[in-house]
Design an enzyme around this catalytic site. Structure first.
Site, PDB file in Angstrom:
ATOM      1  N   TYR A   1      53.205 -37.485  19.572  1.00  0.00           N
ATOM      2  CA  TYR A   1      54.390 -36.994  20.264  1.00  0.00           C
ATOM      3  C   TYR A   1      53.927 -36.029  21.363  1.00  0.00           C
ATOM      4  CZ  TYR A   1      57.570 -38.607  16.523  1.00  0.00           C
ATOM      5  OH  TYR A   1      58.296 -39.351  15.617  1.00  0.00           O
TER       6      TYR A   1
ATOM      7  N   GLY B   1      70.429 -44.955  18.598  1.00  0.00           N
ATOM      8  CA  GLY B   1      70.850 -46.351  18.607  1.00  0.00           C
ATOM      9  C   GLY B   1      69.916 -47.205  19.446  1.00  0.00           C
TER      10      GLY B   1
END
Length: 301
Positions: A69, A221
């Site tokens: 990350y 999503g």
């Protein structure tokens, strides 16, 4: 919702390994920029550090991170270390190993079993710790995870790792891992409208076996690492209007309603969004709202 400060304990708790954590945690992916990895503009370092400290002030004690990350200027692990060390005793930090990004941010060849110690050690170095509370093996399309998971089990026996989890898996991989070492958490992509039969089965199995199910991209999503989705079903919008909250908060509330073993790890570098995410833990959807949202989720088959 009211203007009072809502803390993470509103969502309840779960015993993750040997640590009791709030069911609303924090995902570190979005700390490094306005989109994950190298996809967006790097974040303001001071704001990201402030968000991490505010998360703990709001009662969050479960942070999900990874050495991969990072953006062109920021590393999530470095930010966590700078903001929170020395770490509170009740803070559980989970890391993922398996995928690999080189210094330029490009994805490289995923780890071989013999590489995993180096991945664990790099997380330890960046976080400034002598052990990792929880390490997920992120499956990278291999048919069997036995050899990779076995390598992590060896690191657990050596004391570098306290607990093990698996990510990006199917039910058969859970059984395969459990034959090697205890699995305390499963982390898969999952959210309202993101319905995959294998993941639905894992959700059920984890509930039956007392294993934490930790979905990622529950708010994002289809947008995935680029951020929260703006494509909301009418059922989501109606519930948001009824409760006076954002659609993202409804998505989080629905996620938590999937079972007491489900832990949310929404990520953000925005302090206002952090407060909203934590506050979603107090939302209680009505049976009728859940029926409509479950129906919308079922249409994703």
């Amino acid at each position: 919702m009211t203007s009072e400060t809502i803390t993470a304990d509103a969502a309840g708790t779960w015993r993750l390994g040997d640590t009791t954590v709030g069911r609303i945690g924090f995902g570190a992916m979005r700390l490094t920029g306005d989109a994950a990895f190298h996809l967006g503009t790097p974040s303001d370092r001071d704001r990201s550090i402030a968000v991490l400290r505010e998360a703990l002030d709001l009662g969050v004690n479960h942070i999900d991170t990874a050495a991969f990350y990072f953006s062109s200027l920021r590393s999530a692990n470095e930010l966590i270390n700078s903001a929170l060390a020395p770490y509170p005793d009740d803070l559980l930090i989970a890391a993922k190993v398996g995928p690999f990004r080189d210094w330029s941010g490009e994805w490289g060849t995923s780890a071989r079993p013999e590489d995993l110690r180096g991945h664990v050690e790099e997380n330890l170095r960046q976080l400034g710790r002598d052990h990792l509370d929880l390490v997920y093996l992120r499956r990278m399309d291999q048919e069997s995870i036995a050899e990779h998971f076995g390598a992590l089990a060896e690191l657990r026996r050596a004391g570098l790792v306290r607990h093990l989890g698996i990510s990006g898996v199917e039910p058969r991989h859970l059984a395969e891992a459990q034959a090697i070492a205890p699995v305390v958490a499963v982390q898969n992509r999952y959210g309202l409208g993101d319905r995959r039969p294998a993941t639905e089965e894992l959700l059920r199995l984890c509930g039956e076996q007392g294993i934490a199910f930790v979905p990622f991209y529950a708010i994002a999503g289809d947008s995935g690492p680029r951020g929260a989705t703006t494509a909301h079903d009418e059922a989501v919008l109606a519930a948001a209007h009824a409760h006076g909250v954002s659609p993202a908060q409804i998505r989080l509330a629905w996620t938590l309603a999937r079972g007491p073993h489900v832990l949310a790890i929404p990520g953000t570098g925005n302090p206002e969004h952090l407060t909203e995410n934590v506050a979603a833990g107090r939302l209680r959807l009505t049976p009728a709202e859940l029926d409509r949202l479950n129906g919308a989720h079922g249409k994703a088959d």
